[in-house]
Scaffold this active site. Structure first.
Site, short mmCIF file in Angstrom:
data_model
loop_
_atom_site.label_atom_id
_atom_site.label_comp_id
_atom_site.label_asym_id
_atom_site.label_seq_id
_atom_site.Cartn_x
_atom_site.Cartn_y
_atom_site.Cartn_z
N ARG A 47 -2.81 -4.40 -2.38
CA ARG A 47 -2.56 -3.49 -1.25
C ARG A 47 -1.11 -3.02 -1.25
O ARG A 47 -0.21 -3.75 -1.67
CB ARG A 47 -2.85 -4.19 0.08
CG ARG A 47 -4.30 -4.56 0.28
CD ARG A 47 -4.50 -5.28 1.60
NE ARG A 47 -4.18 -4.43 2.74
CZ ARG A 47 -4.17 -4.87 4.00
NH1 ARG A 47 -4.44 -6.14 4.26
NH2 ARG A 47 -3.88 -4.05 4.98
N GLU A 68 -10.07 13.64 -0.50
CA GLU A 68 -10.52 14.51 0.61
C GLU A 68 -9.37 15.31 1.22
O GLU A 68 -9.59 16.16 2.06
CB GLU A 68 -11.22 13.66 1.69
CG GLU A 68 -10.31 12.87 2.62
CD GLU A 68 -9.64 11.63 1.99
OE1 GLU A 68 -9.79 11.41 0.76
OE2 GLU A 68 -8.95 10.90 2.72
N HIS A 81 -6.55 9.81 -2.11
CA HIS A 81 -7.34 10.50 -1.08
C HIS A 81 -7.83 11.85 -1.58
O HIS A 81 -7.20 12.87 -1.30
CB HIS A 81 -6.47 10.73 0.17
CG HIS A 81 -6.25 9.52 1.01
ND1 HIS A 81 -6.96 9.29 2.17
CD2 HIS A 81 -5.41 8.48 0.87
CE1 HIS A 81 -6.55 8.15 2.72
NE2 HIS A 81 -5.61 7.64 1.94
N CYS A 124 -9.06 4.49 -1.27
CA CYS A 124 -7.91 3.82 -0.68
C CYS A 124 -8.33 2.55 0.07
O CYS A 124 -8.76 1.60 -0.55
CB CYS A 124 -7.12 4.82 0.17
SG CYS A 124 -5.40 4.34 0.34
N GLY A 149 -7.88 4.41 5.31
CA GLY A 149 -7.49 4.08 6.69
C GLY A 149 -6.68 2.81 6.60
O GLY A 149 -5.71 2.74 5.86
N GLU A 150 -7.13 1.79 7.30
CA GLU A 150 -6.43 0.51 7.26
C GLU A 150 -7.50 -0.56 7.03
O GLU A 150 -8.40 -0.73 7.85
CB GLU A 150 -5.67 0.31 8.57
CG GLU A 150 -4.39 -0.47 8.42
CD GLU A 150 -4.65 -1.94 8.14
OE1 GLU A 150 -4.01 -2.51 7.23
OE2 GLU A 150 -5.51 -2.52 8.82
N SER A 151 -7.41 -1.23 5.89
CA SER A 151 -8.55 -2.04 5.46
C SER A 151 -8.81 -3.25 6.35
O SER A 151 -9.97 -3.67 6.48
CB SER A 151 -8.38 -2.47 4.00
OG SER A 151 -7.22 -3.25 3.83
N ILE A 162 -1.39 7.36 -0.25
CA ILE A 162 -0.79 7.03 1.05
C ILE A 162 -0.86 5.51 1.25
O ILE A 162 -1.94 4.96 1.44
CB ILE A 162 -1.53 7.74 2.21
CG1 ILE A 162 -1.53 9.27 1.99
CG2 ILE A 162 -0.87 7.40 3.56
CD1 ILE A 162 -2.45 10.02 2.94
N ARG A 163 0.31 4.86 1.16
CA ARG A 163 0.34 3.38 1.21
C ARG A 163 -0.81 2.80 0.37
O ARG A 163 -1.57 1.94 0.83
CB ARG A 163 0.29 2.88 2.66
CG ARG A 163 1.53 3.22 3.45
CD ARG A 163 1.49 2.69 4.87
NE ARG A 163 0.38 3.24 5.64
CZ ARG A 163 0.35 4.47 6.13
NH1 ARG A 163 1.37 5.28 5.96
NH2 ARG A 163 -0.69 4.88 6.81
N1 GLN Z 1 -2.46 0.44 3.12
C1 GLN Z 1 -3.81 0.51 3.60
C2 GLN Z 1 -4.50 -0.85 3.49
O1 GLN Z 1 -3.98 -1.73 2.89
C3 GLN Z 1 -4.60 1.56 2.85
C4 GLN Z 1 -4.00 2.92 3.08
C5 GLN Z 1 -4.95 4.06 3.00
O2 GLN Z 1 -6.16 3.90 3.06
N2 GLN Z 1 -4.41 5.26 2.92
O3 GLN Z 1 -5.54 -1.03 4.02
#
Ligand code: GLN
Length: 191
Positions: free
Chosen positions: A106, A173, A171, A79, A46-48, A135-136
């Site tokens: 990150r 999942e 990921h 992630c 997600g987004e940490s 993903i990122r």
């Molecule tokens: N770029 C996100 C972060 O730094 C992580 C991306 C992801 O969980 N797919 O939190």
């Protein structure tokens, strides 16, 4: 065995689906009391920073950290979940569990390839390569003693473990190859 999935933000429903396909009993974790009796916990991508803010708000850091450190809970961070689990986040001072001695970077792959897929050799899992969706994604820049690297991509560790903590940059999942989740479940069952 019940495995929880932190369900505050990010790709938690996909993890719940994979565990259900593996016939594992699951529980969504949103509050400390939901940790009761869990054998394992998945912290999803997600987004940490958002995830960290919500985990602080719902007072989840201390109980999770305590259970993992006492050997009562196995953790799998994918992630953003890997970032939350790490002891160090390069260039950021953000809330984290610090339950695995790794430094993570990150958004390590930059903008131009901010999402991609790759085949990873994971000797600990064996068989054909694991198709990994990044993903990122972060990668692991440093591993401390006692941390076993399970897979690398482009010379950087992207999957690692200790006895109680498994982390992956990607990921698992999001594919129909459930071997990484199976590996996590086997690690717990073997204890
Ligand atoms: N770029 C996100 C972060 O730094 C992580 C991306 C992801 O969980 N797919 O939190």
């Amino acid at each position: 065995m019940v495995i929880g999935v932190l369900a505050l933000q990010g790709a938690f429903s996909e993890h719940l689906d994979v565990l259900a396909k593996l016939n594992i009993e699951t529980r969504k974790v949103k509050k400390p009391e939901h940790l009761e009796g869990l054998a394992g916990l998945i912290i999803p991508g997600g987004e940490s920073t958002t995830l960290g803010r919500l985990m602080t708000k719902y007072e989840l850091f201390d109980p999770i950290k305590d259970l993992v450190q006492r050997g009562r809970l196995a953790l799998f961070g994918t992630c953003a979940g890997m970032i939350i689990a790490a002891s160090e986040v390069v260039g950021y001072d953000q809330p984290r569990l610090g339950v695995i001695d790794i430094a993570v970077r990150r958004n390590a792959y930059g903008r131009q390839i901010d999402s991609f897929e790759a085949d990873l050799e994971v000797p600990a899992i064996g068989g054909p390569p694991v198709r990994a969706v990044f993903i990122r994604a972060p990668y692991i820049e440093m591993v401390g003693p006692g941390v076993e690297v399970l897979a690398e991509h482009d010379g950087h560790p992207v999957m690692a473990r200790t006895e109680r903590v498994l982390v992956a940059s990607f990921h698992p999942e999001l594919t129909t190859d459930y071997r990484v989740h199976e590996y996590f479940v086997q690690q717990i069952a073997g204890k």
